[in-house]
Scaffold this active site. Structure first.
Site, PDB file in Angstrom:
ATOM      1  N   GLU A 190      20.213 -44.080 -17.319  1.00  0.00           N
ATOM      2  CA  GLU A 190      21.213 -43.970 -16.247  1.00  0.00           C
ATOM      3  C   GLU A 190      22.090 -42.735 -16.414  1.00  0.00           C
ATOM      4  O   GLU A 190      23.316 -42.837 -16.591  1.00  0.00           O
ATOM      5  CB  GLU A 190      22.066 -45.243 -16.187  1.00  0.00           C
ATOM      6  N   GLU A 382      14.641 -51.513 -14.785  1.00  0.00           N
ATOM      7  CA  GLU A 382      15.691 -52.544 -14.883  1.00  0.00           C
ATOM      8  C   GLU A 382      15.861 -53.184 -13.530  1.00  0.00           C
ATOM      9  O   GLU A 382      16.009 -52.479 -12.524  1.00  0.00           O
ATOM     10  CB  GLU A 382      17.042 -51.935 -15.291  1.00  0.00           C
TER      11      GLU A 382
HETATM   12  C1  BGP Z   1      22.599 -51.029 -16.655  1.00  0.00           C
HETATM   13  C2  BGP Z   1      22.375 -50.685 -18.092  1.00  0.00           C
HETATM   14  C3  BGP Z   1      21.958 -51.778 -18.960  1.00  0.00           C
HETATM   15  C4  BGP Z   1      22.376 -53.150 -18.524  1.00  0.00           C
HETATM   16  C5  BGP Z   1      22.438 -53.387 -17.039  1.00  0.00           C
HETATM   17  C6  BGP Z   1      23.142 -54.623 -16.603  1.00  0.00           C
HETATM   18  O1  BGP Z   1      23.628 -50.289 -16.145  1.00  0.00           O
HETATM   19  O2  BGP Z   1      21.419 -49.656 -18.246  1.00  0.00           O
HETATM   20  O3  BGP Z   1      22.254 -51.425 -20.273  1.00  0.00           O
HETATM   21  O4  BGP Z   1      23.207 -53.809 -19.312  1.00  0.00           O
HETATM   22  O5  BGP Z   1      22.995 -52.307 -16.359  1.00  0.00           O
HETATM   23  O6  BGP Z   1      24.515 -54.424 -16.632  1.00  0.00           O
HETATM   24  P1  BGP Z   1      25.518 -55.422 -17.302  1.00  0.00           P
HETATM   25  O7  BGP Z   1      25.067 -55.597 -18.695  1.00  0.00           O
HETATM   26  O8  BGP Z   1      26.817 -54.769 -17.199  1.00  0.00           O
HETATM   27  O9  BGP Z   1      25.409 -56.671 -16.514  1.00  0.00           O
END
Ligand code: BGP
Length: 484
Positions: A190, A382
């Site tokens: 990201e 993701e």
């Molecule tokens: C993205 C990241 C992840 C992950 C996901 C979910 O931004 O790459 O590392 O954690 O989001 O977000 P969160 O954990 O804040 O729910």
């Protein structure tokens, strides 16, 4: 059951990041990472982005333990010691691939060390061997919010050009060491997060910056160059490997068909696609150069930088997709909160308990749009639903809401493939419960596998299969034909 829409070699799997699962933050020579410094803050006390550490004073007080000792990312879910058990569960679901990241300070504890830490390298050898034993192909993120803290303290992170060399040395170390084991790589997770969280995205303490925006884009320039040089090195060391970039994708809709709203949505979208424009097309887009000019931002480039970007674009584009956004031409419109991004509320969509607007069709739209723009293979690395889970008295976890979310998104991904989009694979986020990136909660769960631990680190760490475990297993078994 219908015929599968997915190509035979489609890479089904799950994704995690070292800082959110490994734990063992001070074991075997590992240095501190930026995320080791983020404490847990209960929901009621939380502001917009809790993970941004802003000043040296704040960092010093965290290091001195003045803000308590609940640092969830230091403990993760103990993947460091339980990787065999976890990988066996991934294999049972039939994973073709597992996206994981390497903790930079496990390999270079201070980031600027001359030699890598052998114990750190040996750990990932064991993990990759275990994956390969189960026919699971590793997909490795080189940097997923895990910069060595020393690089923040000494250099203010990516603001300093010297980070390019440190990163490239780190990446080359990985390519040389794992060239026979890892053929799929991602440079920065990201990469666009830096604009919202300079600490997490670029390792910068904002109070040290005299001109915030200027420094953010300068740091990003360094990251773009480092990423392109990593692509170059990867191709040299492992010619058969594929290396991609990674974007937090935000599909942006206009609030109405009023041209002001349409223009606002287009410009929001451009801001998001700027990052992939540089990494896939190999050059800064005109709209961004124009933005720099209008905002008095001067990116310092060294001779040869533009050539490096142009000569080493990525092989594929990967992205995270959780939600879509709405943009309005009227600036006073109220904004909805996402993890890092905010926008106007979409009345047609429901939101998760964390306010993320759920939009499966947006995934199809975004796949089509990005493929039209770039014509390179896409990889959804993701996607998933963060939710509270309940363990019933009989021990079962009936996460139908998660199945519904994933089914709807996979369905739309299938349609996009039918529409002609080249999609390499799909790794759902947090295939095993882990520590949340944005809130450091354990109770925000994404997994097919439940981990017995709460926000304060209490629990046995026992792993349990949720209802979604068998569901995803069937999805993979039938190559996405059976989503029921
Ligand atoms: C993205 C990241 C992840 C992950 C996901 C979910 O931004 O790459 O590392 O954690 O989001 O977000 P969160 O954990 O804040 O729910």
């Amino acid at each position: 059951m219908t015929k599968s829409r997915f190509p035979k070699e489609f890479l089904w799997g799950g994704a995690t990041a070292a800082n959110q699962v490994e734990g063992a933050f001070d074991k075997d020579g590992k240095g501190l990472s930026i995320f080791d410094m983020v404490t847990f803050v209960p929901k009621e006390e939380r502001g917009a982005i809790e993970m941004d550490i802003k000043s040296e004073a704040e960092l010093a007080s965290l290091l001195a333990g003045e803000k308590g000792d609940n640092f969830p990312k230091r403990r993760g879910v103990d993947f460091y010691h339980r990787y065999k058990e976890d990988i066996a569960l991934f294999a049972e679901m039939g994973f073709k691939t597992y996206r994981l990241s390497i903790s930079w300070p496990r390999i270079f504890p201070n980031g600027d060390d001359a030699e890598p830490n052998e114990a750190g390298l040996a750990f990932y050898d064991k993990v990759f061997d275990e994956l390969l034993k189960h026919d699971i192909e590793p997909l490795v993120t080189i940097s997923h919010y895990e910069m060595p803290l020393n690089l923040v303290q000494k250099y203010n992170g990516w603001e300093d050009r010297r980070l390019v060399d440190f990163f490239v040395r780190y990446a080359e170390t990985l390519f040389n060491r794992y060239k026979d084991k890892v053929k799929l790589w991602l440079t920065f997770n990201e990469i666009n997060i830096s604009t919202l969280s300079p600490y997490i995205g670029s390792g910068m303490l904002v109070e040290r910056l005299t001109n915030r925006e200027q420094s953010i884009y300068q740091a990003l320039h360094h990251q773009f160059v480092a990423s392109a040089l990593a692509v170059k090195a990867c191709h040299q060391v492992i010619p058969e490997a594929k290396i991609g970039c990674m974007l937090a994708r935000m599909e942006v809709y206009p609030e109405t068909c009023h041209p002001d709203d349409v223009l606002a949505a287009l410009e929001e979208d451009q801001k998001n696609l700027f990052f992939t424009d540089v990494q896939v097309r190999g050059a800064y887009p005109n709209f961004m150069l124009d933005y720099f000019k209008k905002n008095n931002i001067n990116i310092e480039m060294q001779p040869g930088d533009q050539e490096i970007l142009a000569a080493h674009p990525v092989d594929f584009l990967s992205f995270s997709y959780y939600m879509s956004m709405v943009a309005s031409g009227s600036p006073e419109k109220k904004k909805e909160k996402g993890n890092f991004f905010s926008g106007v509320k979409n009345p047609y969509l429901e939101a998760s308990d964390w306010g993320w607007q759920i939009d499966p069709k947006g995934l199809r739209i975004t796949l089509k749009k990005m493929y039209d723009r770039y014509q390179v293979p896409l990889f959804i690395v993701e996607n998933g639903l963060g939710a509270y889970d309940t363990v019933e008295e009989d021990g079962s976890i009936n996460d139908d809401y998660r199945i519904d979310y994933l089914r709807a998104h996979i369905e739309q991904m299938g349609h996009a493939i039918e529409d002609g989009v080249d999609v390499m694979g799909y790794t759902s986020w947090g295939c095993i419960d882990l520590i949340s990136a944005s809130t450091s909660e354990m109770s925000k769960r994404y997994g097919f596998i439940y981990v017995d631990q709460d926000d304060y680190g209490n629990g046995t760490l026992e792993r349990k299969k949720k209802k979604s475990f068998d569901w995803y297993k069937k999805v993979i078994e039938t190559n996405g034909a059976d989503l029921t």
